[in-house]
Design a protein around this motif. Structure first.
Motif, mmCIF file in Angstrom:
data_model
loop_
_atom_site.group_PDB
_atom_site.id
_atom_site.type_symbol
_atom_site.label_atom_id
_atom_site.label_comp_id
_atom_site.label_asym_id
_atom_site.label_seq_id
_atom_site.Cartn_x
_atom_site.Cartn_y
_atom_site.Cartn_z
ATOM 1 N N ASN A 72 0.876 -1.072 0.213
ATOM 2 C CA ASN A 72 0.016 0.104 -0.072
ATOM 3 C C ASN A 72 0.854 1.292 -0.091
ATOM 4 O O ASN A 72 0.559 2.187 -0.124
ATOM 5 C CB ASN A 72 -1.105 -0.005 1.321
ATOM 6 N N GLY A 73 2.065 1.297 0.646
ATOM 7 C CA GLY A 73 2.837 2.166 0.578
ATOM 8 C C GLY A 73 4.148 2.074 -0.015
ATOM 9 O O GLY A 73 4.603 1.041 -0.621
ATOM 10 N N ARG A 126 -5.811 -0.187 12.525
ATOM 11 C CA ARG A 126 -6.650 -1.140 12.209
ATOM 12 C C ARG A 126 -6.450 -1.697 10.833
ATOM 13 O O ARG A 126 -6.423 -3.180 10.580
ATOM 14 C CB ARG A 126 -8.125 -0.697 12.517
ATOM 15 N N PHE A 127 -6.227 -0.929 10.063
ATOM 16 C CA PHE A 127 -5.944 -1.142 8.618
ATOM 17 C C PHE A 127 -4.806 -2.135 8.348
ATOM 18 O O PHE A 127 -5.037 -3.155 7.667
ATOM 19 C CB PHE A 127 -5.971 0.213 7.749
ATOM 20 N N VAL A 128 -3.831 -1.703 8.831
ATOM 21 C CA VAL A 128 -2.462 -2.975 8.734
ATOM 22 C C VAL A 128 -2.461 -3.813 9.486
ATOM 23 O O VAL A 128 -2.381 -5.080 9.211
ATOM 24 C CB VAL A 128 -1.213 -1.930 9.087
ATOM 25 N N ARG A 129 -3.301 -4.028 10.940
ATOM 26 C CA ARG A 129 -3.508 -5.364 11.445
ATOM 27 C C ARG A 129 -4.161 -6.126 10.660
ATOM 28 O O ARG A 129 -4.152 -7.398 10.832
ATOM 29 C CB ARG A 129 -4.277 -4.863 12.955
ATOM 30 N N GLU A 130 -5.300 -5.848 10.087
ATOM 31 C CA GLU A 130 -6.174 -6.572 9.450
ATOM 32 C C GLU A 130 -5.335 -7.193 7.994
ATOM 33 O O GLU A 130 -6.161 -7.746 7.211
ATOM 34 C CB GLU A 130 -7.468 -5.698 9.145
ATOM 35 N N GLY A 131 -4.321 -6.631 7.567
ATOM 36 C CA GLY A 131 -3.588 -7.052 6.470
ATOM 37 C C GLY A 131 -4.542 -6.422 5.289
ATOM 38 O O GLY A 131 -4.137 -7.057 4.407
ATOM 39 N N THR A 132 -4.954 -5.274 5.308
ATOM 40 C CA THR A 132 -5.758 -4.714 4.120
ATOM 41 C C THR A 132 -4.556 -4.410 3.039
ATOM 42 O O THR A 132 -3.599 -3.685 3.248
ATOM 43 C CB THR A 132 -6.565 -3.523 4.587
ATOM 44 N N ARG A 133 -5.089 -4.788 1.656
ATOM 45 C CA ARG A 133 -4.303 -4.452 0.594
ATOM 46 C C ARG A 133 -5.103 -3.494 -0.365
ATOM 47 O O ARG A 133 -5.833 -3.903 -1.097
ATOM 48 C CB ARG A 133 -3.924 -5.651 -0.219
ATOM 49 N N ASP A 134 -5.099 -2.017 -0.154
ATOM 50 C CA ASP A 134 -5.869 -1.336 -0.648
ATOM 51 C C ASP A 134 -5.169 0.078 -0.721
ATOM 52 O O ASP A 134 -5.350 0.826 0.144
ATOM 53 C CB ASP A 134 -7.231 -1.155 -0.199
#
Length: 182
Positions: A72-73, A126-134
């Protein structure tokens, strides 16, 4: 006796002058004490504001590194979510006492701005803990975090009576010249 009466006005003048001098010194001491006390409180508030910002920024940096690992970054030192867990826990543990000190000494406007900023940072976590790829959603969170940080710093500067400061928007070396840093 007539000599005493002749010198009485001069004696009364000396007494009144001494009393006036005493009052001027006492008033000056009070003003100086209040000014010094206000300066000490401003120094304490600045330290609390800085400590809080540093503690929030620790979480931002860790989430930025994990987001890079997730695609994501673009942080140069990516970090896996597993490696980040103890770092995020430590950042949160450091943020709690800094937040309490902020609530105790900060102005209501600074506290409100800090809350808005940290809520966004918690969403990033929360976004990174959930492993979101967006990548687009991450970019929106980064923009929201930057706006929250800018509003926090503006409130701090206003509370401390400082002139408006730098917006912290500077080009990233080798990147888009309009793109702000973390």
């Amino acid at each position: 006796m007539s000599a005493f009466i002749q010198q009485l006005p001069a004696l009364i003048g000396v007494v009144i002058g001494a009393f006036g001098s005493y009052l001027a010194v006492v008033r000056g001491d009070r003003v100086r004490f209040r000014r010094e006390q206000a300066a000490r409180w401003e120094e304490r508030r600045l330290a609390v504001y800085s400590d809080y910002a540093r503690s929030v920024k620790q979480t931002v940096t860790v989430t930025y590194r994990v987001a890079s690992e997730l695609g994501n970054g673009t942080h140069p030192d990516p970090l896996t979510p597993e490696e980040a867990k103890p770092l995020l826990a430590a950042a949160n543990a450091g943020r709690d006492p800094a937040g309490e000190a902020l609530i105790m000494l900060g102005s209501s406007e600074v506290v409100a701005r800090s809350r808005a900023w940290v809520v966004t940072v918690m969403e990033m976590e929360r976004f990174v803990r959930e492993g979101t790829r967006d990548a687009e959603a991450w970019r929106a969170l980064l923009d929201q975090q930057r706006a929250g940080r800018t509003a926090y710093y503006a409130a701090v500067r206003e509370d401390l009576g400082l002139p408006p400061g730098h917006s912290a928007r500077r080009p990233v070396r080798g990147g888009d010249p309009v793109s702000p840093q973390r």
